[in-house]
Design an enzyme around this catalytic site. Structure first.
Site, PDB file in Angstrom:
ATOM      1  N   ASP A   1       0.948  -1.102   0.023  1.00 26.89           N
ATOM      2  CA  ASP A   1       0.119  -0.062  -0.071  1.00 26.89           C
ATOM      3  C   ASP A   1       0.768   1.272   0.001  1.00 26.89           C
ATOM      4  O   ASP A   1       1.371   1.664  -1.036  1.00 26.89           O
ATOM      5  CB  ASP A   1      -0.926  -0.090   1.412  1.00 26.89           C
ATOM      6  CG  ASP A   1      -2.076   0.935   1.224  1.00 26.89           C
ATOM      7  OD1 ASP A   1      -2.071   1.849   0.280  1.00 26.89           O
ATOM      8  OD2 ASP A   1      -2.970   0.850   2.000  1.00 26.89           O
TER       9      ASP A   1
ATOM     10  N   PHE B   1     -10.340  -0.336   1.130  1.00 32.22           N
ATOM     11  CA  PHE B   1      -9.836  -1.042   2.331  1.00 32.22           C
ATOM     12  C   PHE B   1     -10.394  -2.494   2.081  1.00 32.22           C
ATOM     13  O   PHE B   1     -11.618  -2.748   2.394  1.00 32.22           O
ATOM     14  CB  PHE B   1      -9.883  -0.385   3.686  1.00 32.22           C
ATOM     15  CG  PHE B   1      -9.137  -1.197   4.812  1.00 32.22           C
ATOM     16  CD1 PHE B   1      -7.919  -0.750   5.106  1.00 32.22           C
ATOM     17  CD2 PHE B   1      -9.621  -2.151   5.615  1.00 32.22           C
ATOM     18  CE1 PHE B   1      -7.227  -1.540   5.951  1.00 32.22           C
ATOM     19  CE2 PHE B   1      -8.915  -2.715   6.538  1.00 32.22           C
ATOM     20  CZ  PHE B   1      -7.573  -2.416   6.880  1.00 32.22           C
TER      21      PHE B   1
END
Ligand code: PRP
Ligand code: 7HP
Length: 190
Positions: A113, A162
């Site tokens: 990420d 997410f």
């Protein structure tokens, strides 16, 4: 097709178990091409990459031209704690059990990420002087990268959500789902 009942907190499936398996097969083929006949160490990054490491290792065993021998080791780090945003500070929680000096190594991550975790791991493991060091990452989430870090094998591009499941958690939940899913917005703090 019959509608699948999803667990509480899950809004929808983003990436199916079949798509994950196919991505693991593709990564295994690429790793096998680079490591034909070599003895290889896969280092899985706990806890998130527990399923990715196991499935990639088995896909590698079924791939023609595979390494001569594949050993497994694990390392545990954390930068998210119980949150859904990274602290940016990576903590080593548990080191590998075997020395990697002179060995061919592939780090196995579930997701990249902001990049801090893989950057930290590459630097730490590079210092141990492996013969080669590469990284396989099932999910590339490129939208919020903070550090530039090399990923040698990428499985899939992750949507800008997410995600949980297949090892990925929110507050230690949802890791055991066989697919990758989006959480309901009300589950996440704003
Ligand atoms: C998650 C994930 C990666 C890391 C990636 O781990 O499993 O290791 O974050 O994020 P980054 O690229 O933004 O650094 P986490 O710290 O949540 O620990 P866990 O694997 O135990 O869930
Ligand atoms: C870490 C992480 N953990 C779970 N789901 C995500 O989307 C994540 N990004 N970075």
């Amino acid at each position: 097709m019959q509608q699948q009942t999803l667990p509480p907190g899950i809004e929808r499936i983003l990436i199916t178990a079949e798509e994950i398996a196919e991505a693991n097969r593709r990564m295994a083929e690429a790793i096998a091409r680079d490591h034909t006949g070599e003895s290889l160490v896969l280092i899985g990054v706990l806890k998130g990459a527990v399923f990715a490491t196991a499935d990639l290792a088995r896909a590698l065993a079924e791939t023609p031209g595979a390494p001569s021998d594949v050993q497994l080791d694990f390392i545990a780090v954390s930068s998210y704690g119980n949150a859904h945003r990274s602290s940016g500070e990576v903590r080593l929680i548990q080191d590998t059990t075997h020395a990697i000096e002179g060995r061919h190594v592939v780090i196995v991550e579930d997701i990249i990420d902001n990049g801090h975790t893989l950057h930290y791991l590459r630097a730490m493991l590079r210092n141990r002087r492996p013969a080669s060091l590469r990284a396989a990452v099932l999910l590339d989430k490129p939208y919020h990268r903070v550090v530039d870090v090399t990923v040698d094998y990428t499985g899939l591009t992750c949507p800008d959500e997410f995600v949980v499941g297949y090892g990925l958690d929110y507050q230690e939940r949802y890791r055991t789902l066989p697919y990758l899913a989006k959480l309901r917005p009300e589950v996440l703090p704003v």
